[in-house]
Each structure stands twice: as C-alpha cells, then as structure tokens.
Design a protein around this motif. Structure first.
Motif, PDB file in Angstrom:
ATOM      1  N   PHE A 134      71.687  87.927  70.029  1.00  0.00           N
ATOM      2  CA  PHE A 134      70.616  86.956  69.820  1.00  0.00           C
ATOM      3  C   PHE A 134      69.553  87.002  70.897  1.00  0.00           C
ATOM      4  CE2 PHE A 134      73.538  85.012  72.698  1.00  0.00           C
ATOM      5  CZ  PHE A 134      72.777  84.229  73.524  1.00  0.00           C
ATOM      6  N   GLU A 140      76.194  89.940  64.126  1.00  0.00           N
ATOM      7  CA  GLU A 140      76.640  88.550  64.063  1.00  0.00           C
ATOM      8  C   GLU A 140      76.819  87.954  65.455  1.00  0.00           C
ATOM      9  OE1 GLU A 140      79.888  88.867  61.350  1.00  0.00           O
ATOM     10  OE2 GLU A 140      78.585  88.547  59.625  1.00  0.00           O
ATOM     11  N   SER A 163      82.202  81.822  65.821  1.00  0.00           N
ATOM     12  CA  SER A 163      83.434  82.390  66.369  1.00  0.00           C
ATOM     13  C   SER A 163      83.122  83.480  67.386  1.00  0.00           C
ATOM     14  CB  SER A 163      84.280  83.005  65.253  1.00  0.00           C
ATOM     15  OG  SER A 163      84.664  82.022  64.352  1.00  0.00           O
ATOM     16  N   ALA A 164      82.142  84.345  67.050  1.00  0.00           N
ATOM     17  CA  ALA A 164      81.800  85.442  67.959  1.00  0.00           C
ATOM     18  C   ALA A 164      81.268  84.898  69.283  1.00  0.00           C
ATOM     19  CB  ALA A 164      80.776  86.367  67.304  1.00  0.00           C
ATOM     20  N   GLN A 165      80.427  83.866  69.222  1.00  0.00           N
ATOM     21  CA  GLN A 165      79.853  83.331  70.467  1.00  0.00           C
ATOM     22  C   GLN A 165      80.881  82.530  71.270  1.00  0.00           C
ATOM     23  OE1 GLN A 165      77.615  85.132  70.626  1.00  0.00           O
ATOM     24  NE2 GLN A 165      75.723  84.677  69.536  1.00  0.00           N
ATOM     25  N   ARG A 166      81.764  81.838  70.592  1.00  0.00           N
ATOM     26  CA  ARG A 166      82.818  81.130  71.334  1.00  0.00           C
ATOM     27  C   ARG A 166      83.706  82.144  72.040  1.00  0.00           C
ATOM     28  NH1 ARG A 166      85.951  77.925  67.218  1.00  0.00           N
ATOM     29  NH2 ARG A 166      86.958  76.774  68.896  1.00  0.00           N
ATOM     30  N   SER A 167      83.919  83.304  71.380  1.00  0.00           N
ATOM     31  CA  SER A 167      84.725  84.344  72.010  1.00  0.00           C
ATOM     32  C   SER A 167      84.041  84.896  73.249  1.00  0.00           C
ATOM     33  CB  SER A 167      84.948  85.501  71.038  1.00  0.00           C
ATOM     34  OG  SER A 167      85.545  85.034  69.872  1.00  0.00           O
ATOM     35  N   ARG A 168      82.738  84.647  73.380  1.00  0.00           N
ATOM     36  CA  ARG A 168      82.034  85.084  74.582  1.00  0.00           C
ATOM     37  C   ARG A 168      81.915  83.929  75.572  1.00  0.00           C
ATOM     38  NH1 ARG A 168      76.659  87.547  72.325  1.00  0.00           N
ATOM     39  NH2 ARG A 168      76.411  88.477  74.377  1.00  0.00           N
ATOM     40  N   GLY A 169      82.752  82.936  75.405  1.00  0.00           N
ATOM     41  CA  GLY A 169      82.815  81.862  76.380  1.00  0.00           C
ATOM     42  C   GLY A 169      81.824  80.743  76.152  1.00  0.00           C
ATOM     43  N   LEU A 170      81.155  80.731  74.988  1.00  0.00           N
ATOM     44  CA  LEU A 170      80.203  79.652  74.714  1.00  0.00           C
ATOM     45  C   LEU A 170      80.963  78.367  74.415  1.00  0.00           C
ATOM     46  CD1 LEU A 170      77.160  78.968  74.179  1.00  0.00           C
ATOM     47  CD2 LEU A 170      77.697  79.288  71.782  1.00  0.00           C
ATOM     48  N   GLU A 171      80.640  77.326  75.174  1.00  0.00           N
ATOM     49  CA  GLU A 171      81.313  76.036  74.977  1.00  0.00           C
ATOM     50  C   GLU A 171      80.574  75.300  73.872  1.00  0.00           C
ATOM     51  OE1 GLU A 171      84.307  74.260  75.330  1.00  0.00           O
ATOM     52  OE2 GLU A 171      84.200  75.021  77.375  1.00  0.00           O
ATOM     53  N   PRO A 216      70.968  85.175  65.135  1.00  0.00           N
ATOM     54  CA  PRO A 216      71.678  86.068  64.210  1.00  0.00           C
ATOM     55  C   PRO A 216      71.725  85.528  62.787  1.00  0.00           C
ATOM     56  CG  PRO A 216      72.983  85.673  66.190  1.00  0.00           C
ATOM     57  CD  PRO A 216      71.809  84.768  66.261  1.00  0.00           C
ATOM     58  N   PHE A 265      83.500  91.638  67.979  1.00  0.00           N
ATOM     59  CA  PHE A 265      83.508  91.481  66.525  1.00  0.00           C
ATOM     60  C   PHE A 265      83.035  92.759  65.850  1.00  0.00           C
ATOM     61  CE2 PHE A 265      84.212  87.045  64.993  1.00  0.00           C
ATOM     62  CZ  PHE A 265      84.785  86.601  66.159  1.00  0.00           C
ATOM     63  N   MET A 310      82.452  90.832  80.607  1.00  0.00           N
ATOM     64  CA  MET A 310      83.182  89.592  80.904  1.00  0.00           C
ATOM     65  C   MET A 310      84.413  89.884  81.751  1.00  0.00           C
ATOM     66  SD  MET A 310      82.693  87.957  77.127  1.00  0.00           S
ATOM     67  CE  MET A 310      83.936  86.676  77.267  1.00  0.00           C
ATOM     68  N   LYS A 354      78.797  82.859  57.075  1.00  0.00           N
ATOM     69  CA  LYS A 354      78.186  83.691  58.114  1.00  0.00           C
ATOM     70  C   LYS A 354      78.047  82.884  59.408  1.00  0.00           C
ATOM     71  CE  LYS A 354      74.273  86.834  58.478  1.00  0.00           C
ATOM     72  NZ  LYS A 354      75.062  88.050  58.357  1.00  0.00           N
ATOM     73  N   PRO A 414      72.264  80.484  70.405  1.00  0.00           N
ATOM     74  CA  PRO A 414      72.881  81.773  70.085  1.00  0.00           C
ATOM     75  C   PRO A 414      73.351  81.870  68.644  1.00  0.00           C
ATOM     76  CG  PRO A 414      73.875  80.792  72.032  1.00  0.00           C
ATOM     77  CD  PRO A 414      73.039  79.741  71.407  1.00  0.00           C
ATOM     78  N   THR A 417      81.284  82.758  61.226  1.00  0.00           N
ATOM     79  CA  THR A 417      81.609  83.991  61.953  1.00  0.00           C
ATOM     80  C   THR A 417      80.814  84.072  63.256  1.00  0.00           C
ATOM     81  OG1 THR A 417      81.812  85.020  59.804  1.00  0.00           O
ATOM     82  CG2 THR A 417      81.849  86.479  61.692  1.00  0.00           C
ATOM     83  N   ILE A 418      79.524  83.722  63.174  1.00  0.00           N
ATOM     84  CA  ILE A 418      78.685  83.818  64.371  1.00  0.00           C
ATOM     85  C   ILE A 418      79.184  82.851  65.442  1.00  0.00           C
ATOM     86  CG2 ILE A 418      76.355  83.512  65.272  1.00  0.00           C
ATOM     87  CD1 ILE A 418      75.363  84.319  62.440  1.00  0.00           C
ATOM     88  N   ALA A 474      88.399  82.787  76.547  1.00  0.00           N
ATOM     89  CA  ALA A 474      87.473  83.919  76.672  1.00  0.00           C
ATOM     90  C   ALA A 474      87.521  84.536  78.064  1.00  0.00           C
ATOM     91  CB  ALA A 474      86.056  83.460  76.342  1.00  0.00           C
ATOM     92  N   LEU A 501      90.895  81.612  68.236  1.00  0.00           N
ATOM     93  CA  LEU A 501      90.025  81.330  67.089  1.00  0.00           C
ATOM     94  C   LEU A 501      90.852  80.765  65.942  1.00  0.00           C
ATOM     95  CD1 LEU A 501      87.594  84.374  67.057  1.00  0.00           C
ATOM     96  CD2 LEU A 501      87.000  81.989  67.426  1.00  0.00           C
TER      97      LEU A 501
END
Lengths: 264, 259
Positions: free
Chosen positions: A91, A88, B172-180, B198, A83, A153, B166, B194, B169-170, A76, A52
């Motif tokens: 969804f 955040e 970043s959180a979704q990319r950390s879950r593998g979202l391309e 939020p 987080f 994951m 905000k 996604p 941050t969201i 990932a 990140l």
C-alpha cells in the motif's frame, strides 16, 4: 523457536471441518514444505501459527506462547507470514516505506529498522528499486517486495504461502536463495507449495496433508518417494524421482545431483 | 460472513415457479391498489390478509415474518407516529402529550399511510425472497432489457461480497505485519490506511478484468443470444399477467374517475 501443535482441530463457521486432529513439532531452524491437494488444510494450518485462526480444539504453541492467548499483531514479532498475493498487502508509495512498515510496527528502534530494511532489500535484490512505487514494478518484483517486507521483521519463523506460483525461473531461483540465506541465520522456514520440484530442491522436511490430517511427515527423501500414498492427496513426486524409479535405481532420488550420483 | 447479498431463498413453491415478470407485475398491482384505492380499508386488508397468505403460498412465511418484525414494522411505526402527531388536519384533539397532539383525522391518515408502506415493502420482500436476481435479470433481458442494465444490477450483488472477502484477506495480511487493529479511535482509523490502498486498487483491477472477460464472451454482440437457463413462462403466467394488468388498469381508472 519451536512450534508445537497438539491435536489441533478447526471447523470453519460454515461447518467445514478443515483440520481433524493434527499433532506436529517443528524445531528451530527447520525448513519445512507443506504439500497436499487444494482444500487439504494447508493454509488453515499455517494461519494458526500466527493467530489469524484460533483452534476449535487443541493448541498451537510458538515458543512459550500459546497462540490463542496472543493477538496477531503480537505474534507477528515471532511469526512472519508472506501472503500469496502481494497485491493484497502492498500500500505504500515506495518500496522502502513498504518494507519498513512491518519492523516499525514491531517497535524496533530507528537504526535497527534501517539495518533490517537494508538487509532485506539486499537479500531480495531490490536495492536499486527503493524509490519505486510497488505498483510500478512487475508482478515478480512485487512478490519480492512482499518477501522483503516480511523478512525485514526479523522473525525467528517465516511462513511463505505459495511463493513460486506464477513466477519465472529466474525469480524462483531468487526466492530459493532468500530461503537458503534465512536458513543460514537459523530461522525456521515453512512453505506451502504445489511446486514439487521447488520443494525437492529446497526443503529438508516435507509434510503432506490430506483432508485435514497429516498423511506423511518426514525427510523430503522418504516422503517424496512414496508415490502411492502421495497420490491420495493428488501430489506427484518430482519427475526425476519417477524417472529414477522407472530406471530401477536402488535409492529414491529427488533432485539432479542425487540422480546423477545414482547413475554413476 | 454472508456469502451473497440477495434475499432469495431456494425453495419449491407456486410463487417460486412463477415467471419473474408475473411476480413483478403482482408487486406492482399490490402497490398501486394500496395507494390508489378510494376505499380506506384496502391497504389494511392487503397488509393483514393478502400479504401473509402470499408468503405462505411462497413457503417463506417465517422469513417474511422475521423481516417484517425487524425492518418493516419499526419503519412503519415511526412513520405512523410522525404523521399521527404532526399532520395538521382535524380539530378535535383525542390525545395530547406536551406540545404533541393527535386528532382522529390525523390518526386515521397516519394509519392508512403506514399500512400502504407495509404493503409496498412487504410485496417487494416476498418478491425478493422468492425470485433469484439472476433469474429476474435473464428473463428481463430476454424480453429486451439492455444487457448493461442487467449487468449493473447483478454485478453489484456479486461484487459486494467479493470486496468483503478481499478486505478480510488484506486485514489479515496487515495484521500479520504487526498492524494493531484494536484499540482507540485513532489507532483504528490509522489502521484503515493500509487497507484502503490495496482494496481500491485491487477492486479497480478486478472491474477491468471482469469487463474484459464478459466482452470476450460477446457481451456487446448485437446477435440474439441464447440462454443456457430456460425460465418457464406458462399459460398460468400469461393468464395471471392479464388479470393483474386489468387490476392495475382498474385501480388507475377508478382513481381518475373519482378525482
């Protein structure tokens, strides 16, 4: 999977130098807690582990990958990051879809996804809530959904950012249990926390950061006993440690069990 | 990422020190005299002489110039070209380009209008550069502007940067879950889903919390409120406001008398 950090420096675009030369090795299967005052650089440091943030200079390696050469979505598959605020990231319409989002992104086969999601839901005790909309759950359970969505994951490294903030005792015990279980699977767990008792009870290694530098790094015992040095980064040792010191116990104790043993 | 959405530049100058209402009146006077004047050259003098002098007095000359070149001049040029070519006045064509033709009258008309726009936007720009929005709003609510109105303006300026942070941050959180989030159109459009949930939900919760927080501090109370932050209103301000009011009255009067 091993994490190697070599002389990592990071400066935010606004000019704040958040990390000033950090070198660390985190071995596979280690349970590491990162503590330190607000602004010490804890979050900045761990955000380098999954790409990140990119180093201003120095490097971060996750296994044989240099994190500056891989996208966050790629990283990932190796580093899961929970987080701080579940709101955040949640969804989906229901818990099951939410938890399956991560493993699906990573491209696992359908039955593998089902298996991983099942394990994660069992571990976080969400089995009876799979059909619920995450926003109909209480904040403590939303936190568990966020945990499950990362654990599903199946990454060799899992990062928790302040997992116990705002949680009640029962849920803190649940989170501790999750950490213990993924440790059994041989995964690395890295946690940022201000909850020093939680840190003393669940982590083997503690890294104290202060002003973007490593202040202390070592076994929880050694680090949490160094009251004067920890004070520099506004961390108080656990109450039992301070009580033990006041009682004049020879060894440093950090949790109940050790305290009682030392008293015998 | 910009931290806030206001133009205000914190400096110490005669213009910064003026009361916000005085400056608002100054803006109004500039605009009205540019639009209502019977003399053709008034807007030009204002735009070329008065406005730059004001920006220097306010010590925001450089910032004003950069806004002028990036925003005001292109807009005014566009308006000028449109009106110069399409305003159907005058007979004698002085310039033709395919089906487009320009007469001396349409040229003069377009130039005058473009200058009026320059005066209007420039006056507001200098006002925004030298006035902090919350200062303006607390001064106006002290003078009787309803608090709700001030809240709408101020919260808009504050909420947008927060929503931006905000959203970051969201993502970043979704990319950390593998979202391309990189790739073709469909991939990127899909990556929005996604994010929106939020973001919208979180922002609604925040609006409610904000409402409760300000109500807890007596927002709708009918009592006279005191302010921690005193906004100076000097004799110079009062004198200037009289002067500007006279100027405004004069330009309206002149317009009415001549028409």
């Amino acid at each position: 999977m091993k994490i190697s950090i070599n002389d990592l420096r990071f400066t935010y675009p606004a000019g704040v130098e958040a990390l000033r030369g950090i070198s660390l090795e985190i071995n596979p299967g280690e349970q590491v807690a990162i503590v330190g005052q607000n602004g010490a650089g804890k979050t900045t440091l761990v955000r380098h582990f999954n790409g990140l943030l990119r180093p201003s200079s120095g490097s971060v390696w996750v296994g044989d990958w240099d994190t500056s050469k891989y996208s966050v979505a790629k990283l990932a598959s190796r580093v899961g990051y929970v987080f701080q605020n579940p709101d955040e990231q949640l969804f989906s319409r229901d818990v099951l879809t939410e938890v399956a989002f991560g493993p699906k992104n990573l491209g696992y086969k359908k039955n593998k996804v089902d298996e991983l999601v099942g394990c994660a839901l069992a571990l976080t005790e969400l089995n009876d809530k799979t059909e619920t909309n995450p926003y109909d759950l209480s904040p403590t359970w939303r936190k568990m959904v966020a945990l499950a969505s990362i654990i599903a994951m199946d990454t060799p490294i899992v990062i928790f950012d302040e997992p116990t903030t705002g949680q009640d005792a029962v849920n803190i015990a649940r989170i501790a249990n999750v950490i213990a279980e993924i440790k059994k699977e041989g995964k690395t767990v890295i946690t940022i926390t201000h909850d020093i008792d939680f840190c003393a009870e669940n982590f083997e290694r503690v890294i104290a950061l202060s002003n973007g530098e490593v202040l202390l790094d070592g076994e929880a015992h050694d680090v949490l006993g160094r009251e004067e040095i920890l004070a520099k980064t506004y961390v108080d040792p656990p109450q039992l440690t301070r009580l033990g010191k006041a009682l004049g116990l020879k060894e440093t104790v950090i949790n109940q069990e050790e305290f009682l043993n030392a008293l015998k | 990422m910009r931290e806030r959405l206001s133009f205000h530049i914190k400096r110490d100058s005669a213009l910064h020190r003026l009361n916000p209402l005085t400056k608002l009146l100054l803006v109004l006077a500039l605009i009205l005299s540019a639009f209502l004047t019977p003399f053709y050259w008034t807007p030009h003098i204002l735009a070329i002489l008065v406005i730059p002098i004001l920006s220097v007095i306010g010590r925001v000359g450089r910032e004003y110039l950069s806004t002028a070149f990036r925003l005001i001049l292109p807009a005014a040029t566009f308006l000028f070209l449109m009106q110069a070519f399409f305003h159907p006045i005058g007979k004698e064509i002085i310039f033709a380009f395919y089906f487009l033709d320009m007469t001396l009258e349409s040229l003069m008309f377009a130039f005058g209008n473009a200058m009026r726009i320059v005066v209007m936007v420039s006056a507001f720009t200098i006002f925004l550069l030298t006035t902090h929005p919350s200062e303006l709003m607390s001064d106006l609510s002290r003078r009787g502007l309803p608090g709700q109105f001030a809240y709408v303006i101020i919260s808009t300026l504050q909420i947008l940067p927060q929503v931006q942070a905000k959203a970051q941050t969201i993502i970043s959180a979704q990319r950390s879950r593998g979202l391309e989030t990189e790739g073709g159109f469909f991939k990127r459009a899909g990556a929005l889903i996604p994010l929106i949930g939020p973001l919208v939900f979180g922002s609604l919760v925040e609006v409610e919390e904000r409402a409760i927080a300000i109500e807890a501090r007596g927002f709708t109370s009918k009592h006279v409120k005191t302010s921690l932050h005193e906004i100076p209103d000097t004799p110079t301000d009062i004198f200037l406001r009289w002067f500007l009011t006279t100027l405004i009255a004069a330009s309206i009067g002149l317009k009415l008398w001549l028409s």
